[in-house]
Design a protein around this motif. Sequence first.
Motif, mmCIF file in Angstrom:
data_model
loop_
_atom_site.group_PDB
_atom_site.id
_atom_site.type_symbol
_atom_site.label_atom_id
_atom_site.label_comp_id
_atom_site.label_asym_id
_atom_site.label_seq_id
_atom_site.Cartn_x
_atom_site.Cartn_y
_atom_site.Cartn_z
ATOM 1 N N THR A 173 0.807 -1.226 0.000
ATOM 2 C CA THR A 173 0.000 0.000 0.000
ATOM 3 C C THR A 173 0.838 1.272 0.000
ATOM 4 N N TYR A 174 2.062 1.227 0.500
ATOM 5 C CA TYR A 174 2.965 2.377 0.535
ATOM 6 C C TYR A 174 2.286 3.612 1.148
ATOM 7 N N ASP A 175 1.521 3.384 2.199
ATOM 8 C CA ASP A 175 0.745 4.483 2.782
ATOM 9 C C ASP A 175 1.002 4.695 4.273
ATOM 10 N N LYS A 176 2.078 4.129 4.808
ATOM 11 C CA LYS A 176 2.360 4.229 6.244
ATOM 12 C C LYS A 176 3.522 5.154 6.569
ATOM 13 N N ALA A 177 4.155 5.730 5.541
ATOM 14 C CA ALA A 177 5.310 6.605 5.762
ATOM 15 C C ALA A 177 5.461 7.516 4.550
ATOM 16 N N SER A 178 6.383 8.470 4.650
ATOM 17 C CA SER A 178 6.622 9.366 3.524
ATOM 18 C C SER A 178 7.346 8.612 2.414
ATOM 19 N N VAL A 179 7.282 9.163 1.209
ATOM 20 C CA VAL A 179 7.919 8.532 0.058
ATOM 21 C C VAL A 179 9.418 8.354 0.290
ATOM 22 N N HIS A 180 10.051 9.266 1.041
ATOM 23 C CA HIS A 180 11.493 9.190 1.262
ATOM 24 C C HIS A 180 11.877 7.944 2.063
ATOM 25 N N TYR A 181 11.036 7.538 3.015
ATOM 26 C CA TYR A 181 11.335 6.320 3.774
ATOM 27 C C TYR A 181 11.254 5.081 2.878
ATOM 28 N N TYR A 182 10.269 5.063 1.974
ATOM 29 C CA TYR A 182 10.154 3.908 1.079
ATOM 30 C C TYR A 182 11.332 3.839 0.116
ATOM 31 N N VAL A 183 11.777 4.986 -0.369
ATOM 32 C CA VAL A 183 12.936 5.021 -1.258
ATOM 33 C C VAL A 183 14.193 4.619 -0.489
ATOM 34 N N GLN A 184 14.347 5.136 0.734
ATOM 35 C CA GLN A 184 15.489 4.777 1.568
ATOM 36 C C GLN A 184 15.517 3.265 1.817
ATOM 37 N N SER A 185 14.381 2.708 2.185
ATOM 38 C CA SER A 185 14.304 1.278 2.453
ATOM 39 C C SER A 185 14.636 0.464 1.207
ATOM 40 N N HIS A 186 14.127 0.900 0.058
ATOM 41 C CA HIS A 186 14.376 0.164 -1.182
ATOM 42 C C HIS A 186 15.869 0.168 -1.531
ATOM 43 N N ILE A 187 16.504 1.317 -1.409
ATOM 44 C CA ILE A 187 17.934 1.397 -1.733
ATOM 45 C C ILE A 187 18.749 0.574 -0.735
ATOM 46 N N GLN A 188 18.343 0.582 0.541
ATOM 47 C CA GLN A 188 19.051 -0.242 1.528
ATOM 48 C C GLN A 188 18.944 -1.725 1.171
ATOM 49 N N LEU A 189 17.772 -2.149 0.718
ATOM 50 C CA LEU A 189 17.616 -3.537 0.282
ATOM 51 C C LEU A 189 18.529 -3.835 -0.905
ATOM 52 N N ASN A 190 18.606 -2.896 -1.851
ATOM 53 C CA ASN A 190 19.496 -3.071 -3.002
ATOM 54 C C ASN A 190 20.952 -3.194 -2.571
ATOM 55 N N GLU A 191 21.369 -2.291 -1.690
ATOM 56 C CA GLU A 191 22.770 -2.275 -1.267
ATOM 57 C C GLU A 191 23.116 -3.503 -0.426
ATOM 58 N N TYR A 192 22.192 -3.927 0.440
ATOM 59 C CA TYR A 192 22.427 -5.129 1.242
ATOM 60 C C TYR A 192 22.516 -6.351 0.328
ATOM 61 N N ARG A 193 21.656 -6.403 -0.666
ATOM 62 C CA ARG A 193 21.716 -7.490 -1.653
ATOM 63 C C ARG A 193 23.079 -7.506 -2.345
ATOM 64 N N ASP A 194 23.547 -6.320 -2.796
ATOM 65 C CA ASP A 194 24.766 -6.250 -3.597
ATOM 66 C C ASP A 194 26.037 -6.395 -2.759
ATOM 67 N N GLY A 237 15.341 11.466 10.977
ATOM 68 C CA GLY A 237 14.593 11.822 9.784
ATOM 69 C C GLY A 237 14.953 10.899 8.643
ATOM 70 N N SER A 238 14.129 10.915 7.608
ATOM 71 C CA SER A 238 14.387 10.042 6.476
ATOM 72 C C SER A 238 15.637 10.487 5.726
ATOM 73 N N PHE A 239 16.246 9.549 5.041
ATOM 74 C CA PHE A 239 17.463 9.767 4.261
ATOM 75 C C PHE A 239 17.030 10.195 2.866
ATOM 76 N N HIS A 240 17.099 11.491 2.570
ATOM 77 C CA HIS A 240 16.586 11.998 1.309
ATOM 78 C C HIS A 240 17.552 11.714 0.165
ATOM 79 N N VAL A 241 17.019 11.178 -0.899
ATOM 80 C CA VAL A 241 17.789 10.859 -2.091
ATOM 81 C C VAL A 241 17.174 11.608 -3.259
#
Length: 341
Positions: free
Chosen positions: A113-134, A289-293
């Motif tokens: 749903t992507y409706d529980k936090a600001s867009v910046h938290y979702y982007v931060q989380s997604h990039i962290q998943l990418n970096e942890y994967r890599d 605060g969220s990690f703005h990208v």
Amino acid sequence: MGIANDDAVKQFECLMEGVDESLKQTFQNMHQGYPTETLTRFLRAREWNVDKAHKMLVDALNWRVQNEIDNILTKPILPAELYRKVRESALIGLSGYSKEGMPVIAVGVGHSTYDKASVHYYVQSHIQLNEYRDRIILPMASEKYGRPISTCIKVLDMTGLKFSALNQVKLLTVITTIDDLNYPEKTDTYYIVNAPYIFSACWKVVRPLLQERTRKKIQVLQGCGKDDLLKIMDYASLPHFCKREGSGSSRHSRNGMIDNCFSVDHPFHQELYNYVKQQSNPTPPLKQGSFHVAFPEPDANDARIAKTIESEFHRLEDQKDQNGLVRSLSKQLSDLDIKIN
């Protein structure tokens, strides 16, 4: 790869020798000991055009430096309750590995749903998943299987996909653009399972817009896809929504949260979150605060695809409303006929 492709890699390597030291440093974090494989990914993404691939990689490296991506795994999403909300509304997880050693990433597209936090938290989380994967998952897999493993498999569960998903198109476009420009060719194959009518209708109009290279990566499987997926992975690595007959469920699992790779209590997410907390220096703050990208602009074709999806959703929703109105009027006329008779 072939002589021509080998030559392209060598040319690319020569060009990379001339980049700034700061870019060379972040390139090391990107390739994790496998520079040739990384250069090859960028070449594939630009149809083996060396100049275009070089520009793409330099842009990606500058993006990493400017947005401090090398440090993103030291930035936990706090407090923990906020991280839980992000995980419960952006469903993604690691369910296991394919028989060839590629990580199997499960994504609950329909129920996210992507409706529980600001867009910046979702982007931060997604990039962290990418970096942890890599930086962690793929190097571990490469060591275990004794060969470079630089890609993963993604299983996308469409269970629960609704017209309300239209609200998520812009956020998903941001995430997809970040992946396309900075993490190209990281997914070997996308498997679509539990696809409802709304997906099938959109897929018919979107598929012709995709590049041939992308189309070949996407396979729409029957039902939950269990039989097809068991050809490339063991039962234990199947995402939980593929382990039952009939339509799956991204949110629930009969075997509890440990089997549900989307759950914040799943070992993968626990390991990831603990890793980020340990990397934060010296100790993570109680609140952050969220990690703005910086959000990159999608290319023209990606923007057209997003617009097409949006238009198709609107068309299907209008069609649904019209059908509902017709059924309502038919029922009213039927009731009226009964009363008259």
